[in-house]
Design a protein around this motif. Structure first.
Motif, PDB file in Angstrom:
ATOM      1  N   ARG A 166      58.526  28.525  37.297  1.00 15.58           N
ATOM      2  CA  ARG A 166      57.661  29.196  36.319  1.00 15.58           C
ATOM      3  C   ARG A 166      57.653  28.416  35.010  1.00 15.58           C
ATOM      4  O   ARG A 166      56.609  28.161  34.406  1.00 15.58           O
ATOM      5  CB  ARG A 166      58.200  30.620  36.090  1.00 15.58           C
ATOM      6  N   TYR A 181      50.593  26.342  40.494  1.00 19.49           N
ATOM      7  CA  TYR A 181      50.611  27.727  40.009  1.00 19.49           C
ATOM      8  C   TYR A 181      50.191  28.696  41.119  1.00 19.49           C
ATOM      9  O   TYR A 181      50.787  29.771  41.280  1.00 19.49           O
ATOM     10  CB  TYR A 181      49.691  27.882  38.796  1.00 19.49           C
ATOM     11  N   PRO A 201      52.462  31.767  32.142  1.00 20.51           N
ATOM     12  CA  PRO A 201      52.117  30.370  32.428  1.00 20.51           C
ATOM     13  C   PRO A 201      50.705  30.246  33.000  1.00 20.51           C
ATOM     14  O   PRO A 201      50.029  29.245  32.787  1.00 20.51           O
ATOM     15  CB  PRO A 201      53.156  29.951  33.468  1.00 20.51           C
ATOM     16  N   ILE A 216      48.196  29.631  30.411  1.00 21.27           N
ATOM     17  CA  ILE A 216      48.218  28.244  29.941  1.00 21.27           C
ATOM     18  C   ILE A 216      47.543  27.346  30.989  1.00 21.27           C
ATOM     19  O   ILE A 216      46.797  26.424  30.636  1.00 21.27           O
ATOM     20  CB  ILE A 216      49.669  27.768  29.683  1.00 21.27           C
ATOM     21  N   VAL A 217      47.777  27.641  32.264  1.00 19.96           N
ATOM     22  CA  VAL A 217      47.100  26.877  33.325  1.00 19.96           C
ATOM     23  C   VAL A 217      45.580  27.045  33.200  1.00 19.96           C
ATOM     24  O   VAL A 217      44.825  26.077  33.325  1.00 19.96           O
ATOM     25  CB  VAL A 217      47.598  27.330  34.717  1.00 19.96           C
ATOM     26  N   ARG A 218      45.142  28.246  32.928  1.00 16.18           N
ATOM     27  CA  ARG A 218      43.700  28.448  32.749  1.00 16.18           C
ATOM     28  C   ARG A 218      43.208  27.721  31.497  1.00 16.18           C
ATOM     29  O   ARG A 218      42.063  27.253  31.439  1.00 16.18           O
ATOM     30  CB  ARG A 218      43.370  29.949  32.689  1.00 16.18           C
ATOM     31  N   GLY A 219      44.085  27.591  30.515  1.00 18.71           N
ATOM     32  CA  GLY A 219      43.750  26.798  29.321  1.00 18.71           C
ATOM     33  C   GLY A 219      43.514  25.334  29.668  1.00 18.71           C
ATOM     34  O   GLY A 219      42.710  24.659  29.019  1.00 18.71           O
ATOM     35  N   ALA A 277      51.612  22.602  32.089  1.00 15.46           N
ATOM     36  CA  ALA A 277      50.260  23.016  31.717  1.00 15.46           C
ATOM     37  C   ALA A 277      50.049  22.833  30.212  1.00 15.46           C
ATOM     38  O   ALA A 277      49.012  22.323  29.777  1.00 15.46           O
ATOM     39  CB  ALA A 277      50.030  24.474  32.117  1.00 15.46           C
ATOM     40  N   ILE A 293      48.197  21.016  38.904  1.00 19.46           N
ATOM     41  CA  ILE A 293      48.960  22.097  38.255  1.00 19.46           C
ATOM     42  C   ILE A 293      48.402  23.468  38.664  1.00 19.46           C
ATOM     43  O   ILE A 293      49.155  24.432  38.841  1.00 19.46           O
ATOM     44  CB  ILE A 293      48.989  21.923  36.708  1.00 19.46           C
ATOM     45  N   MET A 306      55.653  36.395  36.628  1.00 22.08           N
ATOM     46  CA  MET A 306      55.213  35.328  35.732  1.00 22.08           C
ATOM     47  C   MET A 306      55.498  35.638  34.262  1.00 22.08           C
ATOM     48  O   MET A 306      55.723  34.746  33.464  1.00 22.08           O
ATOM     49  CB  MET A 306      53.707  35.094  35.893  1.00 22.08           C
ATOM     50  N   GLY A 326      54.594  26.138  33.411  1.00 27.58           N
ATOM     51  CA  GLY A 326      54.132  26.482  32.070  1.00 27.58           C
ATOM     52  C   GLY A 326      54.206  25.295  31.125  1.00 27.58           C
ATOM     53  O   GLY A 326      53.273  25.014  30.368  1.00 27.58           O
ATOM     54  N   ILE A 343      47.361  20.268  28.320  1.00 29.69           N
ATOM     55  CA  ILE A 343      46.397  20.640  27.277  1.00 29.69           C
ATOM     56  C   ILE A 343      46.549  19.695  26.089  1.00 29.69           C
ATOM     57  O   ILE A 343      45.562  19.163  25.561  1.00 29.69           O
ATOM     58  CB  ILE A 343      46.599  22.106  26.838  1.00 29.69           C
TER      59      ILE A 343
END
Lengths: 295, 190
Positions: B60, B155, A142, A145-148, B67, B151, B170, B64, B71
């Motif tokens: 988790r 995280y 995840p 994806i957070v960095r995405g 996030a 977010i 993770m 995910g 996007i």
């Protein structure tokens, strides 16, 4: 005339990986070395990569302790072997979102990243499933994806829906939905820049782990060789075979032009050398005027 | 304001686009529940370590999913993601995680661990509520920027509560292309 140089750069490896993970159905056939690599493409004023590996700070200990993954080196160290630095990289094609391919975006501060939209949307779907279906959400962090999310905010993430031609001059993206992952893709380099190229290279991501996926024994059906899918598909093995056929057709069925990145045997097919850190650099092709990095 | 005050202020204040600019307990390294259980020989710590696993797993997944939805909302400029069935399931999971968290008894020494889970839950809840407020045709940039901070913060808290030893991880490595389930389990599956 070749526009691009292509190198496969090893950044880590596992010495003993069960062969059935590489080759579907290869039970009781022992172990093979599994290099971890990314691909560097340089030319036409660009430095691009296929995948970015993983970040040892986040995963190194667990991979080392539990799975015997060895000898991780940072992109700074690995790329220096071909005269580049991570800051030189302007484009990254992410073949799929598994942590060992999409797990180190922060090391490439100037790059724009391309990934299939389906790889993100189906991840969201898979994470919503009940615990009993957890198998379908393995190997994605995840955190990646957070960095995405940050990349998207900075306009450094592009989601692609299917094929995309000339992302860079002569470089195309192709989707393989529901295969190794939900939105896997491969990268095709038409190295003479022509639409009907006579000098095409396919960078296969994890759609092909090793050459044996392209050319396995076909004795079972009385043919010399046949395609055999990789050991892991969250989609289907059939879709892997169909993607393999399309990749092979793009290179005129010359299997050495489909480049797997978990393949120790690249050394037998292309010029290569071992670096001072014990990692291999394989030189797939050189652009006009580019000096060899393995000579 | 003295020069020292100004220096301290500059050194300690966060930029508006930093997740630490958000109010609340900071993400920080906290004791590992499994280590606490074995070092202290504490049944309560052991029970906590087992009971917090499903909460961690819920969070988790929630983080995910959110996030990924962020996007998609950003790159497709379509806030309709709010109405997706996946978002509904995310809300249900978040609600379940809240109930489990409230029922989770943290023994002395592990309250900071639980606080990290609570913060991850709270910040992911903020993201979900912000999704509900998105409206089509509006300029979403500022809102999405703020949601990105939320977010990241969620995280960071969950990451702080992660522990390989307590199986709070993770990533599920068990079938990754680079892992080997047989080595992990110690059973030769060949």
């Amino acid at each position: 005339m070749a526009d691009y140089s292509i190198w496969v750069c090893e950044y880590s490896y596992v010495s003993k990986y069960h062969k059935s993970g590489v080759l579907y159905g290869a039970h009781n056939q022992g172990y093979v070395k599994l290099p971890y690599c990314y691909v560097v493409i340089k030319g036409r004023g660009h430095v691009a990569m296929v995948d970015v590996g993983y970040n040892d700070k986040a995963y190194g200990k667990v991979l080392g302790d539990r799975f015997g993954v060895e000898n991780w080196r940072s992109p700074k160290v690995v790329l220096s072997e071909i005269g580049l630095s991570p800051e030189d990289v302007d484009t990254c094609f992410i073949s799929h979102a598994h942590f060992d391919h999409f797990g180190n975006v922060e090391d490439f501060p100037k790059a724009k990243f391309y990934i299939q939209e389906r790889e993100i949307s189906k991840w969201v779907w898979a994470m919503s499933l009940p615990d009993r279906m957890r198998w379908m959400m393995v190997a994605v962090d995840p955190g990646d994806i957070v960095r995405g999310v940050d990349l998207a905010r900075d306009k450094r993430l592009v989601t692609v829906d299917g094929a995309m031609e000339d992302v860079l001059p002569g470089i195309d993206l192709h989707a393989a939905p529901d295969s190794h992952t939900w939105g896997s893709m491969w990268v095709t380099v038409r190295n003479d820049g022509k639409k009907q190229s006579q000098d095409t290279w396919v960078l296969a991501g994890d759609l092909v782990y090793q050459f044996s996926n392209l050319k396995n024994s076909g004795a079972v059906v009385d043919v010399e060789t046949m395609y055999t899918p990789v050991g892991l598909a969250v989609g289907s093995q059939s879709n892997l075979i169909l993607a393999t056929e399309e990749m092979m057709s793009q290179v005129g069925y010359e299997d050495r032009r489909v480049i797997p990145i978990h393949e120790e045997g690249l050394r037998d097919t292309f010029p290569s050398r071992i670096t001072k850190d014990g990692l291999r650099i394989s030189e797939i092709c050189l652009a006009d005027g580019e000096a060899s990095k393995v000579a | 304001m003295s020069a020292m005050d100004l220096f301290t202020r500059l050194a300690e204040s966060h930029k508006p686009d930093c997740m630490l600019s958000l109010e609340g307990p900071a993400p920080e390294a906290v004791p590992d529940p499994e280590v606490m259980a074995s070092v202290l020989g504490s049944d309560a710590a052991g029970l906590y370590a087992a009971a917090c696993r499903p909460v961690y797993e819920d969070l988790r997944r929630i983080i995910g999913q959110l996030a990924g939805l962020l996007i998609l909302a950003r790159l497709t400029a379509r806030p309709e993601v709010t109405g997706l069935a996946e978002m509904e399931r995310c809300r249900a999971r978040w609600s379940d995680a809240g109930h489990r968290l409230r029922a989770l008894a943290a023994p002395a020494g592990l309250s900071r661990h639980k606080a990290q889970l609570e913060s991850a839950h709270a910040f992911s809840g903020d993201v979900m509520r912000a999704f509900s407020d998105l409206r089509p045709a509006a300029d979403l940039t500022a809102r999405l920027d703020h949601m990105s901070l939320l977010i990241k913060r969620a995280y960071a808290h969950l990451d702080a509560a992660s522990s390989q030893r307590a199986r709070l991880q993770m990533v599920d490595f068990s079938h990754a292309c680079c892992s080997c389930a047989s080595q992990h389990s110690g059973v030769d599956q060949q």
